[in-house]
Write a protein that holds these residues in place. Structure first.
Motif, mmCIF file in Angstrom:
data_model
loop_
_atom_site.group_PDB
_atom_site.id
_atom_site.type_symbol
_atom_site.label_atom_id
_atom_site.label_comp_id
_atom_site.label_asym_id
_atom_site.label_seq_id
_atom_site.Cartn_x
_atom_site.Cartn_y
_atom_site.Cartn_z
ATOM 1 N N PHE A 1 58.922 29.175 42.474
ATOM 2 C CA PHE A 1 58.538 30.363 41.715
ATOM 3 C C PHE A 1 59.596 31.454 41.878
ATOM 4 O O PHE A 1 59.952 31.832 42.999
ATOM 5 N N LEU A 2 60.065 31.997 40.772
ATOM 6 C CA LEU A 2 61.131 33.000 40.825
ATOM 7 C C LEU A 2 60.715 34.245 41.592
ATOM 8 O O LEU A 2 61.533 34.854 42.274
ATOM 9 N N VAL A 3 59.457 34.630 41.486
ATOM 10 C CA VAL A 3 59.014 35.851 42.161
ATOM 11 C C VAL A 3 59.085 35.694 43.679
ATOM 12 O O VAL A 3 59.289 36.667 44.408
ATOM 13 N N LEU A 4 58.945 34.460 44.172
ATOM 14 C CA LEU A 4 59.101 34.193 45.603
ATOM 15 C C LEU A 4 60.571 33.991 45.944
ATOM 16 O O LEU A 4 61.033 34.371 47.031
ATOM 17 N N TRP A 5 61.290 33.403 45.030
ATOM 18 C CA TRP A 5 62.696 33.081 45.223
ATOM 19 C C TRP A 5 63.528 34.331 45.478
ATOM 20 O O TRP A 5 64.501 34.314 46.217
ATOM 21 N N LYS A 6 63.150 35.452 44.860
ATOM 22 C CA LYS A 6 63.923 36.690 44.945
ATOM 23 C C LYS A 6 63.424 37.646 46.022
ATOM 24 O O LYS A 6 63.991 38.716 46.211
ATOM 25 N N SER A 7 62.354 37.313 46.695
ATOM 26 C CA SER A 7 61.807 38.208 47.716
ATOM 27 C C SER A 7 62.293 37.774 49.091
ATOM 28 O O SER A 7 62.202 36.597 49.440
ATOM 29 N N TYR A 8 62.799 38.727 49.858
ATOM 30 C CA TYR A 8 63.436 38.406 51.129
ATOM 31 C C TYR A 8 62.549 38.786 52.309
ATOM 32 O O TYR A 8 62.883 39.633 53.132
ATOM 33 N N MET A 9 61.398 38.153 52.352
ATOM 34 C CA MET A 9 60.440 38.296 53.447
ATOM 35 C C MET A 9 59.416 37.170 53.277
ATOM 36 O O MET A 9 59.420 36.504 52.239
ATOM 37 N N PRO A 10 58.538 36.924 54.232
ATOM 38 C CA PRO A 10 57.488 35.928 54.025
ATOM 39 C C PRO A 10 56.719 36.243 52.746
ATOM 40 O O PRO A 10 56.309 37.386 52.524
ATOM 41 N N SER A 11 56.562 35.242 51.893
ATOM 42 C CA SER A 11 56.003 35.461 50.557
ATOM 43 C C SER A 11 55.123 34.291 50.149
ATOM 44 O O SER A 11 55.460 33.133 50.420
ATOM 45 N N VAL A 12 54.030 34.595 49.482
ATOM 46 C CA VAL A 12 53.161 33.543 48.954
ATOM 47 C C VAL A 12 52.708 33.908 47.549
ATOM 48 O O VAL A 12 52.669 35.083 47.180
ATOM 49 N N LEU A 13 52.390 32.892 46.789
ATOM 50 C CA LEU A 13 51.761 33.057 45.476
ATOM 51 C C LEU A 13 50.421 32.348 45.529
ATOM 52 O O LEU A 13 50.363 31.146 45.803
ATOM 53 N N ILE A 14 49.356 33.100 45.311
ATOM 54 C CA ILE A 14 47.996 32.564 45.443
ATOM 55 C C ILE A 14 47.377 32.335 44.068
ATOM 56 O O ILE A 14 47.262 33.263 43.265
ATOM 57 N N GLU A 15 47.004 31.095 43.809
ATOM 58 C CA GLU A 15 46.242 30.759 42.599
ATOM 59 C C GLU A 15 44.762 30.773 42.997
ATOM 60 O O GLU A 15 44.288 29.882 43.688
ATOM 61 N N CYS A 16 44.054 31.816 42.570
ATOM 62 C CA CYS A 16 42.688 32.050 43.067
ATOM 63 C C CYS A 16 41.630 31.174 42.420
ATOM 64 O O CYS A 16 40.464 31.215 42.835
ATOM 65 N N GLY A 17 42.003 30.397 41.423
ATOM 66 C CA GLY A 17 41.046 29.538 40.739
ATOM 67 C C GLY A 17 41.474 29.321 39.305
ATOM 68 O O GLY A 17 42.448 29.919 38.833
ATOM 69 N N PHE A 18 40.745 28.469 38.595
ATOM 70 C CA PHE A 18 41.111 28.088 37.229
ATOM 71 C C PHE A 18 40.264 28.851 36.207
ATOM 72 O O PHE A 18 39.044 28.656 36.118
ATOM 73 N N LEU A 19 40.929 29.680 35.411
ATOM 74 C CA LEU A 19 40.216 30.368 34.336
ATOM 75 C C LEU A 19 39.817 29.392 33.238
ATOM 76 O O LEU A 19 38.937 29.699 32.431
ATOM 77 N N THR A 20 40.464 28.241 33.205
ATOM 78 C CA THR A 20 40.165 27.250 32.174
ATOM 79 C C THR A 20 38.947 26.395 32.533
ATOM 80 O O THR A 20 38.524 25.556 31.733
ATOM 81 N N ASN A 21 38.410 26.599 33.727
ATOM 82 C CA ASN A 21 37.162 25.947 34.117
ATOM 83 C C ASN A 21 36.033 26.955 33.884
ATOM 84 O O ASN A 21 36.022 28.018 34.506
ATOM 85 N N PRO A 22 35.091 26.677 33.011
ATOM 86 C CA PRO A 22 34.051 27.656 32.665
ATOM 87 C C PRO A 22 33.283 28.204 33.860
ATOM 88 O O PRO A 22 32.996 29.405 33.926
ATOM 89 N N THR A 23 32.977 27.334 34.821
ATOM 90 C CA THR A 23 32.230 27.777 35.995
ATOM 91 C C THR A 23 33.071 28.711 36.854
ATOM 92 O O THR A 23 32.612 29.763 37.312
ATOM 93 N N GLU A 24 34.327 28.323 37.074
ATOM 94 C CA GLU A 24 35.206 29.172 37.872
ATOM 95 C C GLU A 24 35.531 30.475 37.154
ATOM 96 O O GLU A 24 35.653 31.528 37.786
ATOM 97 N N GLU A 25 35.699 30.414 35.854
ATOM 98 C CA GLU A 25 35.992 31.650 35.126
ATOM 99 C C GLU A 25 34.866 32.663 35.321
ATOM 100 O O GLU A 25 35.119 33.849 35.555
ATOM 101 N N LYS A 26 33.650 32.179 35.254
ATOM 102 C CA LYS A 26 32.508 33.078 35.464
ATOM 103 C C LYS A 26 32.533 33.651 36.883
ATOM 104 O O LYS A 26 32.319 34.852 37.087
ATOM 105 N N PHE A 27 32.794 32.802 37.867
ATOM 106 C CA PHE A 27 32.858 33.233 39.263
ATOM 107 C C PHE A 27 33.965 34.266 39.464
ATOM 108 O O PHE A 27 33.778 35.289 40.140
ATOM 109 N N LEU A 28 35.126 34.012 38.889
ATOM 110 C CA LEU A 28 36.298 34.864 39.102
ATOM 111 C C LEU A 28 36.189 36.206 38.380
ATOM 112 O O LEU A 28 36.926 37.141 38.703
ATOM 113 N N ASN A 29 35.307 36.298 37.421
ATOM 114 C CA ASN A 29 35.085 37.565 36.723
ATOM 115 C C ASN A 29 33.878 38.325 37.266
ATOM 116 O O ASN A 29 33.658 39.478 36.896
#
Length: 260
Positions: free
Chosen positions: A205-233
């Motif tokens: 991921f470019l956003v991690l590639w350019k950051s010069y410290m410990p870095s993570v990208l978190i995918e909190c769930g799938f908006l394309t899953n109807p159940t998860e979309e409801k949960f995440l909103n």
């Protein structure tokens, strides 16, 4: 007698250096965290049936930041955005670099088949480390046009293999701590937030590639899953996700400060 004096002096210097090292380690603190809500503005990210990634990511990012500000007041929280606006990837990493962040957390939502669900936390992939180093070499070469660059950059030479070996080792340290934090996030999601963890993964991921410290990208769930979309909103669902990231941060901070 002369040898005894020499040994005594060397022993004294060693003890003094050890004392200074221990003192430095005791003073180490995680002082600044940059929280990045993915996408925004003209870039809405992935879409569910009724929501956009950019909006959900911003809601969660603000909640994570609020929890840290309230419960860990000695940590400075910096946001890459606090409203629905577009921010370039390089600028997101740039904000973290400019603020000398100790940790960079980029929050996103996932997309896939309607049956796909669960959380994933990414760190910069091992296979991109050489690419990261080459980009740094190219960017670092501009210092050759500056006056007194050797003094200003503590003798760093962009043409020296030895300098870049040290730089590569520095990146390895970031990677280790990125993985450390990522594992805590996924454990919190699985054990405390009741989410299905798809594990810790690595990718370029470019956003991690350019950051010069410990870095993570978190995918909190799938908006394309109807159940998860409801949960995440849902406010409660977002609170579970945000508190999981916050607890992982708090544990990471305590662990890093104890280690150093």
């Amino acid at each position: 007698m002369k040898n005894i004096v020499t040994v005594s002096i060397l022993a004294f210097v060693f003890l003094l250096c050890s004392s200074n090292t221990l003192e430095f380690k005791k003073e180490y603190k995680v002082r600044t965290v940059v929280i990045d809500a993915g996408h925004g503005g003209k870039d809405v990210g992935c879409n569910g049936k009724f929501s956009h990634e950019a909006h959900v990511a911003l809601d969660i990012a603000k909640q994570v930041g609020a929890l840290i500000e309230k419960n860990v007041p000695d940590v400075k929280v910096v946001y890459t955005r606090t409203e629905d606006k577009f921010v370039e990837l390089i600028d997101r990493a740039g904000i973290a670099n400019k603020n000398n962040a100790d940790l960079f957390i980029s929050i996103h939502l996932n997309a896939g088949p309607p049956t796909a669900y669960g959380t994933e936390t990414y760190t910069m992939g091992l296979h991109t480390s050489n690419g990261n180093l080459e980009v740094a070499k190219r960017e670092n070469s501009v210092i050759l046009q500056e006056d007194n660059y050797e003094a200003n950059y503590n003798g760093f030479d962009p043409n020296s293999p030895q300098s870049h070996i040290l730089f590569a080792l520095h990146q390895s340290a970031y990677m280790d701590n990125s993985l450390r934090f990522a594992e805590k996030v996924e454990r919190e999601f699985s054990t405390r937030a009741g989410r299905k963890s798809r594990g810790v993964k690595q990718a370029g991921f470019l956003v991690l590639w350019k950051s010069y410290m410990p870095s993570v990208l978190i995918e909190c769930g799938f908006l394309t899953n109807p159940t998860e979309e409801k949960f995440l909103n849902d406010k409660t669902g977002q609170a579970y996700i945000a508190s999981g990231i916050y607890r992982a941060f708090k544990e990471y901070k305590q662990e890093m400060e104890a280690m150093n």
